[in-house]
Design an enzyme around this catalytic site. Sequence first.
Site, PDB file in Angstrom:
ATOM      1  N   TRP A 195      -9.558  -2.716   3.397  1.00  0.00           N
ATOM      2  CA  TRP A 195      -9.379  -2.531   4.839  1.00  0.00           C
ATOM      3  C   TRP A 195     -10.137  -1.246   5.154  1.00  0.00           C
ATOM      4  CZ3 TRP A 195      -7.027   1.013   8.259  1.00  0.00           C
ATOM      5  CH2 TRP A 195      -6.717   0.526   9.529  1.00  0.00           C
ATOM      6  N   ASN A 197      -7.499   3.149  -3.571  1.00  0.00           N
ATOM      7  CA  ASN A 197      -6.793   3.112  -2.286  1.00  0.00           C
ATOM      8  C   ASN A 197      -6.548   4.540  -1.862  1.00  0.00           C
ATOM      9  OD1 ASN A 197      -6.560   0.401  -2.366  1.00  0.00           O
ATOM     10  ND2 ASN A 197      -4.347   0.340  -2.656  1.00  0.00           N
ATOM     11  N   GLY A 198      -6.635   4.812  -0.591  1.00  0.00           N
ATOM     12  CA  GLY A 198      -6.354   6.165  -0.119  1.00  0.00           C
ATOM     13  C   GLY A 198      -7.593   6.758   0.519  1.00  0.00           C
ATOM     14  N   HIS A 204       8.594   1.119  39.836  1.00  0.00           N
ATOM     15  CA  HIS A 204       8.021   2.468  39.928  1.00  0.00           C
ATOM     16  C   HIS A 204       6.523   2.468  39.624  1.00  0.00           C
ATOM     17  CE1 HIS A 204      11.934   4.188  40.600  1.00  0.00           C
ATOM     18  NE2 HIS A 204      12.394   3.455  39.583  1.00  0.00           N
ATOM     19  N   GLU A 260       9.404  -5.274  21.171  1.00  0.00           N
ATOM     20  CA  GLU A 260       9.048  -6.000  19.953  1.00  0.00           C
ATOM     21  C   GLU A 260       8.350  -7.330  20.295  1.00  0.00           C
ATOM     22  OE1 GLU A 260       8.629  -5.290  17.079  1.00  0.00           O
ATOM     23  OE2 GLU A 260       8.744  -7.100  15.894  1.00  0.00           O
ATOM     24  N   LYS A 279       4.585  -8.261  19.127  1.00  0.00           N
ATOM     25  CA  LYS A 279       4.278  -9.467  18.356  1.00  0.00           C
ATOM     26  C   LYS A 279       3.184 -10.259  19.060  1.00  0.00           C
ATOM     27  CE  LYS A 279       5.630  -8.841  15.222  1.00  0.00           C
ATOM     28  NZ  LYS A 279       6.479  -7.744  14.867  1.00  0.00           N
ATOM     29  N   GLU A 311      -0.321  -8.437  18.860  1.00  0.00           N
ATOM     30  CA  GLU A 311      -0.981  -8.285  17.558  1.00  0.00           C
ATOM     31  C   GLU A 311      -1.460  -9.593  16.956  1.00  0.00           C
ATOM     32  OE1 GLU A 311       1.380  -6.435  14.440  1.00  0.00           O
ATOM     33  OE2 GLU A 311       3.171  -7.447  15.116  1.00  0.00           O
ATOM     34  N   CYS A 342      -5.481  -1.177   1.670  1.00  0.00           N
ATOM     35  CA  CYS A 342      -6.217  -1.904   0.636  1.00  0.00           C
ATOM     36  C   CYS A 342      -5.268  -2.341  -0.464  1.00  0.00           C
ATOM     37  CB  CYS A 342      -7.289  -1.012   0.043  1.00  0.00           C
ATOM     38  SG  CYS A 342      -8.328  -0.242   1.276  1.00  0.00           S
ATOM     39  N   ARG A 373      -2.712  -7.010   2.604  1.00  0.00           N
ATOM     40  CA  ARG A 373      -2.856  -5.550   2.710  1.00  0.00           C
ATOM     41  C   ARG A 373      -4.195  -5.128   3.313  1.00  0.00           C
ATOM     42  NH1 ARG A 373       0.807  -2.588  -0.893  1.00  0.00           N
ATOM     43  NH2 ARG A 373      -0.564  -0.833  -0.613  1.00  0.00           N
ATOM     44  N   LYS A 398      -1.289  -4.802   6.530  1.00  0.00           N
ATOM     45  CA  LYS A 398       0.112  -4.508   6.245  1.00  0.00           C
ATOM     46  C   LYS A 398       0.144  -3.189   5.483  1.00  0.00           C
ATOM     47  CE  LYS A 398       4.237  -6.727   5.996  1.00  0.00           C
ATOM     48  NZ  LYS A 398       4.881  -7.152   7.242  1.00  0.00           N
TER      49      LYS A 398
HETATM   50  C1  F6R Z   1       4.106  -5.013  13.412  1.00  0.00           C
HETATM   51  C2  F6R Z   1       4.083  -4.322  12.151  1.00  0.00           C
HETATM   52  C3  F6R Z   1       3.847  -2.850  12.145  1.00  0.00           C
HETATM   53  C4  F6R Z   1       4.803  -2.188  11.136  1.00  0.00           C
HETATM   54  C5  F6R Z   1       4.491  -0.694  11.021  1.00  0.00           C
HETATM   55  C6  F6R Z   1       5.458   0.008  10.074  1.00  0.00           C
HETATM   56  O1  F6R Z   1       4.373  -6.375  13.242  1.00  0.00           O
HETATM   57  O2  F6R Z   1       4.231  -4.918  11.125  1.00  0.00           O
HETATM   58  O3  F6R Z   1       4.012  -2.309  13.410  1.00  0.00           O
HETATM   59  O4  F6R Z   1       6.108  -2.397  11.558  1.00  0.00           O
HETATM   60  O5  F6R Z   1       3.185  -0.519  10.547  1.00  0.00           O
HETATM   61  O6  F6R Z   1       5.399  -0.530   8.792  1.00  0.00           O
HETATM   62  P1  F6R Z   1       6.532  -0.273   7.735  1.00  0.00           P
HETATM   63  O7  F6R Z   1       7.776  -0.919   8.208  1.00  0.00           O
HETATM   64  O8  F6R Z   1       6.025  -0.864   6.465  1.00  0.00           O
HETATM   65  O9  F6R Z   1       6.706   1.228   7.633  1.00  0.00           O
END
Ligand code: F6R
Length: 616
Positions: free
Chosen positions: A78, A104-105, A512, A489, A493, A496, A2, A27, A611
């Site tokens: 969120w 938040n939390g 396998h 990765e 990407k 998500e 949030c 966020r 995020k």
């Molecule tokens: C994927 C992504 C997440 C973050 C993960 C860690 O695109 O953004 O997988 O990499 O949540 O976040 P940080 O780097 O902020 O600890």
Amino acid sequence: MCGIIGYIGNKQAMPILIKGLRRLEYRGYDSAGIAVCEKNPAGSEICRVRSIGKIDMLADKLAEVTLNGTVGIAHTRWATHGGVTEENAHPHVAQDGKLALVHNGIIENYRELKEHLPDVTFTSDTDSEVLAHLIAKHYQKDTGTDKDLRVAVEKALSHVRGTYGIVVMHKDHPDCLIAARMGSPIVIGIADDGHYIASDPTPILAYTKNMIFLDDGEVAEMHPDKMKIRDLKAHEITKCVEQIEWNDEQAEKQGFPHFMLKEIYDQPTVFQDAIRGRYNLHEGTSFLGGLNMTDDEMRSINRVILIACGTASHAAMIGKYAFERLAGIPTEVDVASEFRYRDPIIDGRTLVFGISQSGETADTIAALREAKRKGAFVRGVVNAVGSTIARETDGGSYMHAGPELSVASTKAYTNMIAILLLYALQFGRLKRVTTATGQRMLHALRDIPEKMKMILDQSEQIKQIAIKYKAYPNFFFLGRGINYPVAMEGSLKLKEITYIHSEAYPGGEMKHGPIALLSDQFPIFAIMTRDQLYDKMRSNIEEARARNAKVILVATQGDEQARELADDIMYVPDTMELLEPLLNTIPLQLFAYHTAVALGRDVDRPRNLAKSVTVE
Ligand code: F6R
């Protein structure tokens, strides 16, 4: 997770809060709300507007009302406790709307606390509303004529178990905001026109670069022109004001249709920011001063553990290769949420790095605390200045990627790799790397930005490939050696931001089991650049082709044989094997991006995600 924004000063609060919410939308974006304290001749009143959905929906509602006032709080949510409804959106109010709170939390004991509020009719399913009522209860208990909002907040918080970053306002204290932190970040911007409060610096950058970061257990009492910060025992404390170097413009899209595309294109520039001034070409070494270790301490290290989540953990896997190859130090990568529960072997010769863009990821923070408790050297590789990991570790390096606002991480990932490579070289030069090898690597690193640009120039061609494949429901991403984390990765990407199912495998592992899934409806995306595993990878791709799978390849510029093997191909410039992920990931980022756009997805704010994951 949030996002919180608050303001108290001499300007109208509403425009600041709305602009701040838009900045914070990355966020969390399932609902949002705003509350402003309006001063009327008859007394003050708290006016609140909330809405489910994106900030635009809240802004539409706000267009129909006028909120006049120079004090206000706002929140973008969120969901954790309680579904996505307007009732569950913040701010929450108590005492018949006299007190408003954003949080938040997670309040872990909210059920227990609820039992101590038998007279309250709750209007939401959230833990946050319980906290609002608890503060109101303590406020009402205060029988003095001069009721103290801060004291009520402190008393309420002394009963809380869990994490919080809160901002509280009360109609009877129209010139005061109270903020407190335990585990969820709170930043206060200090400007001539008042105080700005937020869950990270980005919404404050437009007004001031002078910021104070609250630590756990601290409570700030803010007025338009003054502020006091106290610790848990109500002792006043002096905090240092930090200058944040990021600028507001960096947090804009700058003509790009999405933050994600802008951030992909930022990579050549921010990569230079990450390595600038951190190496000595003549000596063939790097020096990251923030490491805070003597040469003897560095030589004593016999194990490195890299802790991270998601994309950061993929960067960590590349770091493992670098540490083992350059420094010869056994290196493990741990997903943070697993690390603390597996009783890791740690002693005073273990060096633990926490790698995190936000510096606020709850799992990573908890894992680093565990490592510290067990006596390791604990360092951070972090992007967000002043974040919890940056402050709680005993050293480390900022990755200088600038604000990353797209939920899907891109430029922070490449800069994490850059920093880990520099650290590995720094340790390597104390152990077994020669000056000449160090110099070769540094030269290659300096060439990376130009090579990244050459890949970015192929964006249009990658877009056409993305359009061609957008309807496939499944993908495999294959890589070997240092390109296996790159495949992981690329797969992350894609899933998500497009919601297409994809899996990553080391090329040699396909036969396998997973190969059973292959058909002409299940394309593979493989990284087959010219490294030591080129021939092995080639055989793995032949195996997939034999099952009629379509093949998209990332290959080294000039590799014509690769073209024969591929249905579609993306070329990358040649570089040292250890540095390949810095280049090879970019076509995968672009492929995911263009596929998401072609499918009409909300690229910067994919469903269900947020995020900065500040809950465990
Ligand atoms: C994927 C992504 C997440 C973050 C993960 C860690 O695109 O953004 O997988 O990499 O949540 O976040 P940080 O780097 O902020 O600890």
